[in-house]
Design an enzyme around this catalytic site. Structure first.
Site, mmCIF file in Angstrom:
data_model
loop_
_atom_site.group_PDB
_atom_site.id
_atom_site.type_symbol
_atom_site.label_atom_id
_atom_site.label_comp_id
_atom_site.label_asym_id
_atom_site.label_seq_id
_atom_site.Cartn_x
_atom_site.Cartn_y
_atom_site.Cartn_z
ATOM 1 N N ILE A 164 -16.553 -0.846 6.599
ATOM 2 C CA ILE A 164 -16.432 -1.880 5.585
ATOM 3 C C ILE A 164 -15.760 -3.124 6.155
ATOM 4 C CG2 ILE A 164 -15.311 -2.494 3.411
ATOM 5 C CD1 ILE A 164 -15.641 0.458 2.562
ATOM 6 N N VAL A 185 -19.162 5.308 0.625
ATOM 7 C CA VAL A 185 -19.861 4.279 1.394
ATOM 8 C C VAL A 185 -20.404 4.896 2.683
ATOM 9 C CG1 VAL A 185 -19.665 1.989 2.434
ATOM 10 C CG2 VAL A 185 -18.278 2.584 0.430
ATOM 11 N N ASP A 218 -6.920 -4.833 14.236
ATOM 12 C CA ASP A 218 -7.368 -3.450 14.345
ATOM 13 C C ASP A 218 -6.729 -2.810 15.568
ATOM 14 O OD1 ASP A 218 -10.106 -1.934 13.035
ATOM 15 O OD2 ASP A 218 -9.280 -1.071 14.871
ATOM 16 N N TYR A 270 -5.456 11.469 -0.724
ATOM 17 C CA TYR A 270 -6.183 10.207 -0.629
ATOM 18 C C TYR A 270 -6.204 9.492 -1.980
ATOM 19 C CZ TYR A 270 -9.934 6.891 0.390
ATOM 20 O OH TYR A 270 -10.674 5.746 0.558
ATOM 21 N N ASN A 277 -7.947 -3.944 4.378
ATOM 22 C CA ASN A 277 -8.983 -2.917 4.427
ATOM 23 C C ASN A 277 -8.564 -1.673 5.203
ATOM 24 O OD1 ASN A 277 -11.942 -1.893 4.590
ATOM 25 N ND2 ASN A 277 -11.350 -2.153 6.728
ATOM 26 N N ASP A 320 -1.377 -2.376 14.476
ATOM 27 C CA ASP A 320 -1.291 -1.105 13.765
ATOM 28 C C ASP A 320 -0.554 -1.360 12.463
ATOM 29 O OD1 ASP A 320 -0.821 1.431 12.777
ATOM 30 O OD2 ASP A 320 0.080 2.213 14.627
ATOM 31 N N VAL A 321 -1.247 -1.213 11.316
ATOM 32 C CA VAL A 321 -0.604 -1.518 10.031
ATOM 33 C C VAL A 321 0.530 -0.556 9.717
ATOM 34 C CG1 VAL A 321 -2.663 -2.623 9.073
ATOM 35 C CG2 VAL A 321 -2.261 -0.167 8.654
ATOM 36 N N LYS A 372 -4.677 5.738 -3.013
ATOM 37 C CA LYS A 372 -5.497 4.657 -3.560
ATOM 38 C C LYS A 372 -5.084 4.311 -4.992
ATOM 39 C CE LYS A 372 -7.959 3.709 0.039
ATOM 40 N NZ LYS A 372 -7.834 2.394 0.707
ATOM 41 N N SER A 380 -10.461 2.263 -3.983
ATOM 42 C CA SER A 380 -11.453 3.339 -3.971
ATOM 43 C C SER A 380 -11.710 3.843 -5.378
ATOM 44 C CB SER A 380 -10.964 4.503 -3.097
ATOM 45 O OG SER A 380 -11.815 5.631 -3.229
#
Length: 253
Positions: A20, A180, A39, A147, A82, A55-56, A151, A134
């Site tokens: 995405i 997706v 990224d 997960y 994202n 790295d987030v 979200k 999501s």
């Protein structure tokens, strides 16, 4: 929507080396936006985009990369949060370390990147933040407890951020994709006992009968990021083939 409302703006997209995020970065670029991709796998980012390793999950890494992006682009108008990771299982299945890890990336990753970008966004006349959330935030999905929790937090965070920053001229929205067709989902399918049957089951649970494409999600992100959506904030846009809202009768009835 024409390219004009977006042309000349500057965007940062996290997790933009594939899936995405890459579709979003490419679509923004096609609309005349200068794009920096953050990224961990920056080497995989296409050469037409500014690629920055980050790295987030690491605040120092995020602050350095966001600062470098602002310097390279001459500012930041759009932030697309994202980057994220998945997890499978019920509440019995995931150990505490995995809970901490997923929440750290999926929720605190949004916090870290937005926090670093806010000083730059405040200087923009068209500031927008779009979080990739999501369907798991609004629908109970089997074996997605961790997960879904992450979200769900992103959805609530989006609304809180929208309220906090609307008077600063910063819009905050999120998109809620269904399943997706991305490399990440492909790897999950490949790990299943019967990949073809698993793909068919995932496709069937969406009323359209197919998986969502990354480009369809990207189009929703680009709309929310655009000045064309100037009156849209605090909104979650479902891109899920009707999964959240439709209740169809069985086929043939």
């Amino acid at each position: 929507m024409t390219a004009a409302p977006l042309s000349g703006l500057r965007a940062v997209v996290t997790g933009g080396a594939s899936g995405i995020g890459l579709a979003v970065a490419r679509m923004l670029d096609a609309h005349g936006v200068a794009v920096a991709v953050l990224d961990r796998n920056a080497d995989a980012v296409p050469g037409t985009l500014t690629a920055l390793g980050s790295d987030v999950g690491d605040d120092a890494s995020v602050r350095e990369a966001v600062g470098a992006a602002a310097a390279a682009l001459g500012g930041i108008d759009i932030l697309v949060n994202n980057a994220g990771i998945g997890a499978a299982g019920t509440v019995e299945d995931n150990p505490d370390d995995e809970w901490h890890g997923v929440l750290d990336v999926n929720v605190l990753g949004v916090v870290r990147t937005t926090r670093a970008a806010l000083p730059h966004l405040r200087r923009s006349e068209h500031a927008a933040v779009v979080n990739v959330c999501s369907i798991a935030a609004t629908a109970g999905l089997p074996r997605r407890a961790l997960y879904s929790a992450s979200k769900g937090a992103v959805l609530s965070l989006t609304l809180a951020m929208a309220a906090d920053h609307v008077r600063e001229g910063i819009r905050v929205n999120c998109v809620n994709p269904g399943t997706v067709d991305t490399p990440w989902v492909g790897r999950l399918l490949d790990a299943a006992d019967d990949p073809a049957a698993e793909r068919a089951a995932l496709s069937a649970r969406q009323p359209t009968g197919r998986l969502v494409t990354a480009e369809e999600v990207a189009a929703a992100v680009v709309y929310l990021a655009s000045p064309a959506a100037g009156s849209v904030t605090g909104t979650a846009l479902a891109v899920d083939g009707g999964m959240a809202g439709l209740r169809l009768r069985p086929a043939g009835t």
